[in-house]
Design a protein around this motif. Structure first.
Motif, PDB file in Angstrom:
ATOM      1  N   ALA A 280       0.829  -1.209   0.000  1.00 48.88           N
ATOM      2  CA  ALA A 280       0.000   0.000   0.000  1.00 48.88           C
ATOM      3  C   ALA A 280       0.862   1.257   0.000  1.00 48.88           C
ATOM      4  CB  ALA A 280      -0.934  -0.013   1.215  1.00 48.88           C
ATOM      5  N   GLN A 281       1.942   1.235   0.805  1.00 49.48           N
ATOM      6  CA  GLN A 281       2.827   2.406   0.864  1.00 49.48           C
ATOM      7  C   GLN A 281       3.546   2.615  -0.461  1.00 49.48           C
ATOM      8  OE1 GLN A 281       5.061   1.051   4.311  1.00 49.48           O
ATOM      9  NE2 GLN A 281       4.149   2.637   5.602  1.00 49.48           N
ATOM     10  N   ARG A 282       3.976   1.508  -1.089  1.00 55.01           N
ATOM     11  CA  ARG A 282       4.632   1.648  -2.390  1.00 55.01           C
ATOM     12  C   ARG A 282       3.667   2.205  -3.435  1.00 55.01           C
ATOM     13  NH1 ARG A 282       7.096  -3.347  -1.089  1.00 55.01           N
ATOM     14  NH2 ARG A 282       5.546  -4.475  -2.346  1.00 55.01           N
ATOM     15  N   GLY A 283       2.419   1.791  -3.350  1.00 54.25           N
ATOM     16  CA  GLY A 283       1.433   2.323  -4.290  1.00 54.25           C
ATOM     17  C   GLY A 283       1.223   3.816  -4.120  1.00 54.25           C
ATOM     18  N   ASP A 284       1.131   4.271  -2.868  1.00 53.13           N
ATOM     19  CA  ASP A 284       0.973   5.707  -2.609  1.00 53.13           C
ATOM     20  C   ASP A 284       2.198   6.481  -3.098  1.00 53.13           C
ATOM     21  OD1 ASP A 284      -1.460   5.235  -1.428  1.00 53.13           O
ATOM     22  OD2 ASP A 284      -0.678   5.215   0.624  1.00 53.13           O
ATOM     23  N   LEU A 285       3.390   5.920  -2.842  1.00 59.67           N
ATOM     24  CA  LEU A 285       4.615   6.590  -3.272  1.00 59.67           C
ATOM     25  C   LEU A 285       4.689   6.666  -4.793  1.00 59.67           C
ATOM     26  CD1 LEU A 285       7.377   7.840  -2.599  1.00 59.67           C
ATOM     27  CD2 LEU A 285       8.326   5.524  -2.556  1.00 59.67           C
ATOM     28  N   ASP A 286       4.386   5.581  -5.469  1.00 62.28           N
ATOM     29  CA  ASP A 286       4.449   5.566  -6.936  1.00 62.28           C
ATOM     30  C   ASP A 286       3.450   6.548  -7.542  1.00 62.28           C
ATOM     31  OD1 ASP A 286       6.404   3.675  -6.775  1.00 62.28           O
ATOM     32  OD2 ASP A 286       5.084   1.969  -7.183  1.00 62.28           O
ATOM     33  N   ALA A 287       2.283   6.666  -6.909  1.00 66.01           N
ATOM     34  CA  ALA A 287       1.281   7.614  -7.403  1.00 66.01           C
ATOM     35  C   ALA A 287       1.785   9.050  -7.273  1.00 66.01           C
ATOM     36  CB  ALA A 287      -0.028   7.442  -6.637  1.00 66.01           C
ATOM     37  N   LEU A 288       2.511   9.325  -6.187  1.00 69.92           N
ATOM     38  CA  LEU A 288       3.064  10.666  -5.999  1.00 69.92           C
ATOM     39  C   LEU A 288       4.187  10.940  -6.994  1.00 69.92           C
ATOM     40  CD1 LEU A 288       3.376  13.329  -4.378  1.00 69.92           C
ATOM     41  CD2 LEU A 288       4.944  12.072  -2.857  1.00 69.92           C
ATOM     42  N   ILE A 289       5.092   9.973  -7.188  1.00 65.01           N
ATOM     43  CA  ILE A 289       6.234  10.166  -8.073  1.00 65.01           C
ATOM     44  C   ILE A 289       5.767  10.380  -9.514  1.00 65.01           C
ATOM     45  CG2 ILE A 289       8.394   9.170  -8.912  1.00 65.01           C
ATOM     46  CD1 ILE A 289       8.233  10.017  -5.909  1.00 65.01           C
ATOM     47  N   ALA A 290       4.639   9.792  -9.873  1.00 68.78           N
ATOM     48  CA  ALA A 290       4.112   9.982 -11.227  1.00 68.78           C
ATOM     49  C   ALA A 290       3.739  11.433 -11.499  1.00 68.78           C
ATOM     50  CB  ALA A 290       2.892   9.079 -11.433  1.00 68.78           C
ATOM     51  N   LYS A 291       3.602  12.223 -10.430  1.00 66.30           N
ATOM     52  CA  LYS A 291       3.243  13.637 -10.577  1.00 66.30           C
ATOM     53  C   LYS A 291       4.460  14.538 -10.369  1.00 66.30           C
ATOM     54  CE  LYS A 291      -1.342  12.632  -8.661  1.00 66.30           C
ATOM     55  NZ  LYS A 291      -2.286  12.925  -7.539  1.00 66.30           N
ATOM     56  N   ALA A 292       5.642  14.026 -10.697  1.00 67.51           N
ATOM     57  CA  ALA A 292       6.875  14.775 -10.431  1.00 67.51           C
ATOM     58  C   ALA A 292       6.921  16.122 -11.142  1.00 67.51           C
ATOM     59  CB  ALA A 292       8.083  13.935 -10.826  1.00 67.51           C
ATOM     60  N   THR A 293       6.211  16.250 -12.243  1.00 68.33           N
ATOM     61  CA  THR A 293       6.249  17.527 -12.972  1.00 68.33           C
ATOM     62  C   THR A 293       5.479  18.624 -12.248  1.00 68.33           C
ATOM     63  OG1 THR A 293       4.328  16.811 -14.259  1.00 68.33           O
ATOM     64  CG2 THR A 293       6.518  16.415 -15.214  1.00 68.33           C
ATOM     65  N   THR A 294       4.574  18.226 -11.362  1.00 67.18           N
ATOM     66  CA  THR A 294       3.756  19.233 -10.667  1.00 67.18           C
ATOM     67  C   THR A 294       3.981  19.243  -9.159  1.00 67.18           C
ATOM     68  OG1 THR A 294       1.909  17.655 -10.515  1.00 67.18           O
ATOM     69  CG2 THR A 294       1.954  19.147 -12.420  1.00 67.18           C
ATOM     70  N   LYS A 295       4.577  18.212  -8.606  1.00 69.73           N
ATOM     71  CA  LYS A 295       4.764  18.105  -7.158  1.00 69.73           C
ATOM     72  C   LYS A 295       6.247  18.255  -6.798  1.00 69.73           C
ATOM     73  CE  LYS A 295       0.427  16.943  -6.253  1.00 69.73           C
ATOM     74  NZ  LYS A 295      -0.464  17.834  -5.505  1.00 69.73           N
ATOM     75  N   ARG A 296       6.559  19.301  -6.038  1.00 63.93           N
ATOM     76  CA  ARG A 296       7.948  19.498  -5.623  1.00 63.93           C
ATOM     77  C   ARG A 296       8.407  18.397  -4.669  1.00 63.93           C
ATOM     78  NH1 ARG A 296       8.096  26.118  -4.744  1.00 63.93           N
ATOM     79  NH2 ARG A 296       7.700  26.611  -6.957  1.00 63.93           N
ATOM     80  N   THR A 297       7.514  17.880  -3.871  1.00 61.15           N
ATOM     81  CA  THR A 297       7.877  16.770  -2.974  1.00 61.15           C
ATOM     82  C   THR A 297       8.350  15.567  -3.781  1.00 61.15           C
ATOM     83  OG1 THR A 297       6.257  17.516  -1.337  1.00 61.15           O
ATOM     84  CG2 THR A 297       7.040  15.243  -1.150  1.00 61.15           C
ATOM     85  N   ALA A 298       7.657  15.282  -4.895  1.00 63.03           N
ATOM     86  CA  ALA A 298       8.062  14.166  -5.749  1.00 63.03           C
ATOM     87  C   ALA A 298       9.424  14.417  -6.357  1.00 63.03           C
ATOM     88  CB  ALA A 298       7.012  13.947  -6.843  1.00 63.03           C
ATOM     89  N   ARG A 299       9.673  15.643  -6.787  1.00 63.01           N
ATOM     90  CA  ARG A 299      10.982  15.957  -7.376  1.00 63.01           C
ATOM     91  C   ARG A 299      12.081  15.870  -6.312  1.00 63.01           C
ATOM     92  NH1 ARG A 299       7.933  19.949  -9.851  1.00 63.01           N
ATOM     93  NH2 ARG A 299       8.955  21.695  -8.792  1.00 63.01           N
ATOM     94  N   ALA A 300      11.777  16.301  -5.085  1.00 58.83           N
ATOM     95  CA  ALA A 300      12.765  16.197  -3.999  1.00 58.83           C
ATOM     96  C   ALA A 300      13.106  14.735  -3.721  1.00 58.83           C
ATOM     97  CB  ALA A 300      12.229  16.872  -2.741  1.00 58.83           C
ATOM     98  N   TRP A 301      12.095  13.852  -3.766  1.00 55.43           N
ATOM     99  CA  TRP A 301      12.353  12.420  -3.549  1.00 55.43           C
ATOM    100  C   TRP A 301      13.254  11.874  -4.652  1.00 55.43           C
ATOM    101  CZ3 TRP A 301      11.621   7.805  -6.111  1.00 55.43           C
ATOM    102  CH2 TRP A 301      11.707   6.643  -5.337  1.00 55.43           C
ATOM    103  N   LEU A 302      12.988  12.264  -5.886  1.00 53.78           N
ATOM    104  CA  LEU A 302      13.814  11.795  -7.000  1.00 53.78           C
ATOM    105  C   LEU A 302      15.251  12.300  -6.880  1.00 53.78           C
ATOM    106  CD1 LEU A 302      11.265  12.246  -9.929  1.00 53.78           C
ATOM    107  CD2 LEU A 302      12.141  10.077  -9.018  1.00 53.78           C
ATOM    108  N   TYR A 303      15.420  13.563  -6.434  1.00 50.94           N
ATOM    109  CA  TYR A 303      16.766  14.100  -6.237  1.00 50.94           C
ATOM    110  C   TYR A 303      17.512  13.278  -5.180  1.00 50.94           C
ATOM    111  CZ  TYR A 303      15.938  18.369  -8.963  1.00 50.94           C
ATOM    112  OH  TYR A 303      15.693  19.268  -9.978  1.00 50.94           O
ATOM    113  N   ARG A 304      16.818  12.959  -4.076  1.00 55.27           N
ATOM    114  CA  ARG A 304      17.493  12.180  -3.031  1.00 55.27           C
ATOM    115  C   ARG A 304      17.893  10.802  -3.536  1.00 55.27           C
ATOM    116  NH1 ARG A 304      14.396   9.543   1.882  1.00 55.27           N
ATOM    117  NH2 ARG A 304      13.842   8.231   0.084  1.00 55.27           N
TER     118      ARG A 304
END
Length: 409
Positions: A280-304
């Motif tokens: 469930a947690q991986r699903g929530d995370l993947d859904a957020l990362i898919a919005k990396a173009t609009t979500k700064r949190t997602a981009r920060a996760w990708l940078y890390r």
């Protein structure tokens, strides 16, 4: 075998010593074993060659291991020797401990228990005061630490740990190869590393032999290593760099969730390694990362995660190139907290890249810090530096107590 012969064999009492008799007090749950020596015996003195006659005697009591559930004491007639220069000197038996009033076996038991339990718990278990238990441990730590041979130390891990409220700290230094603490001192400034350099000189080593030092990014530690360990290559722990990136990621999440309530509840999904998340947690995370173009949190996760991948590589030229590019990309982004990480990496670039080759880490000391803080909580805190030093060496000093006490583990 008679009762006395049985006790002599159990206690390791050998000629000229013998068991004189026993006294058992059931009311006080105490067994007292009297020990004497054969009249006319001569004894060696550690500082004067030969064997010397007895001038007179003193009766001394030593706490020994319990006899079943009863306290056991040895009551020994101890000789005072007449030495050739006219002096009279007391010589205690071989089983006498390093602290007055205890046998070596009893002290070995206290040491073993104190490595696993707070002093107060050990004191209750053995029926002695906290101060006596602490005194035994402190005495052994002092003797063993004084005998440390640091001539083979080539790499050090240096870290700090809080010791009291009000920003009071200790500095720890460990042999990175043996993963054992070799130095504990109050403070966390560059002067403390000067004391460390003196400590090396006092234990068959020189500061110039230290080739690698793993530290955090404290300016005081950096200055101290540069001044006092001149040949050491500084390595900044990769895990500390990733921890800074994780902290920046969490700051981004907190800022963005003020306008996006969907980010609430995602903190641990973002901070944990992805392979440690449930489905469930991986699903929530993947859904957020898919919005990396609009979500700064997602981009920060990708940078890390990209930073983590870079620091896992082993080719220093590739790591250097990728790390510079990572910093440039982050500085051009709008993820402000992550820019602080990029600036930190640029300031400490050489030490961070050194991880690629040295693979030196402070993970051992971080784990030790956790053990020490847990011990402090169990003991309701340690109020004195000497006590903290004793505890740290007991937990992680790997001191050789057998040179002092053959019964010590």
């Amino acid at each position: 075998m008679s009762e006395k012969q049985l006790l002599e064999a159990a206690l390791g009492v050998a000629a000229p010593w013998y068991v004189r008799g026993t006294e058992f007090d059931a009311a006080s749950r105490r067994l007292t074993i009297g020990i004497d020596f054969v009249a006319g015996s001569r004894f060696a003195h550690p500082d004067v060659p030969g064997e010397h006659p007895v001038h007179d005697t003193q009766t001394k009591r030593y706490r020994h291991l319990n006899f079943f559930q009863h306290d056991c004491y040895l009551e020994v007639r101890v000789p005072r020797l007449k030495l050739p220069d006219g002096r009279v000197a007391l010589v205690e038996p071989d089983w006498a401990g390093k602290l007055s009033g205890f046998t070596l076996l009893f002290e070995a038991l206290v040491l073993t228990l104190s490595r696993q339990m707070p002093f107060a718990a050990v004191a209750r278990l053995v029926g002695e005061s906290w101060h006596r238990v602490h005194a035994i441990c402190s005495r052994y730590v002092d003797l063993a630490a004084e005998a440390l041979d640091l001539s083979a130390v080539k790499a050090l891990a240096i870290d700090e740990t809080s010791c009291q409220r009000g920003h009071q700290y200790l500095t720890l230094a460990a042999d990175a190869d043996r993963r054992s603490v070799v130095f504990v001192a109050p403070g966390r400034g560059s002067d403390t590393l000067g004391i460390l350099a003196d400590h090396l000189r006092a234990h068959q080593a020189v500061p110039e032999q230290v080739e690698s030092v793993s530290i955090d990014m404290s300016p005081a530690y950096i200055r101290g290593v540069t001044e006092h360990l001149p040949a050491a290559r500084i390595t900044f722990d990769k895990f500390h760099v990733i921890a800074q990136a994780s902290a920046a990621l969490d700051r981004v999440r907190r800022q963005e969730q003020r306008t996006d309530p969907a980010l609430k509840g995602l903190r641990w999904s973002l901070l944990k390694d992805r392979d440690r998340l449930n489905a469930a947690q991986r699903g929530d995370l993947d859904a957020l990362i898919a919005k990396a173009t609009t979500k700064r949190t997602a981009r920060a996760w990708l940078y890390r995660e990209h930073l983590r991948e870079i620091l896992e590589r082993k080719q220093i030229n590739i790591v250097s190139s990728l790390l510079r590019q990572w910093c440039s990309n982050v500085m051009r982004s709008k993820v402000e907290p992550m820019k602080d990480v990029a600036r930190m990496i640029r300031r400490h670039f050489d030490g961070i890249v050194a991880w690629t080759q040295t693979r030196r880490t402070n993970g051992f000391l971080e784990a030790l810090n956790g053990l020490f803080q847990a011990a402090k909580r169990k003991a309701r805190g340690y109020g004195r530096f000497e006590t903290m030093r004793t505890v740290l060496f007991l937990i992680a000093g790997k001191l050789d107590f057998r040179r002092i006490n053959p019964h010590a583990a």
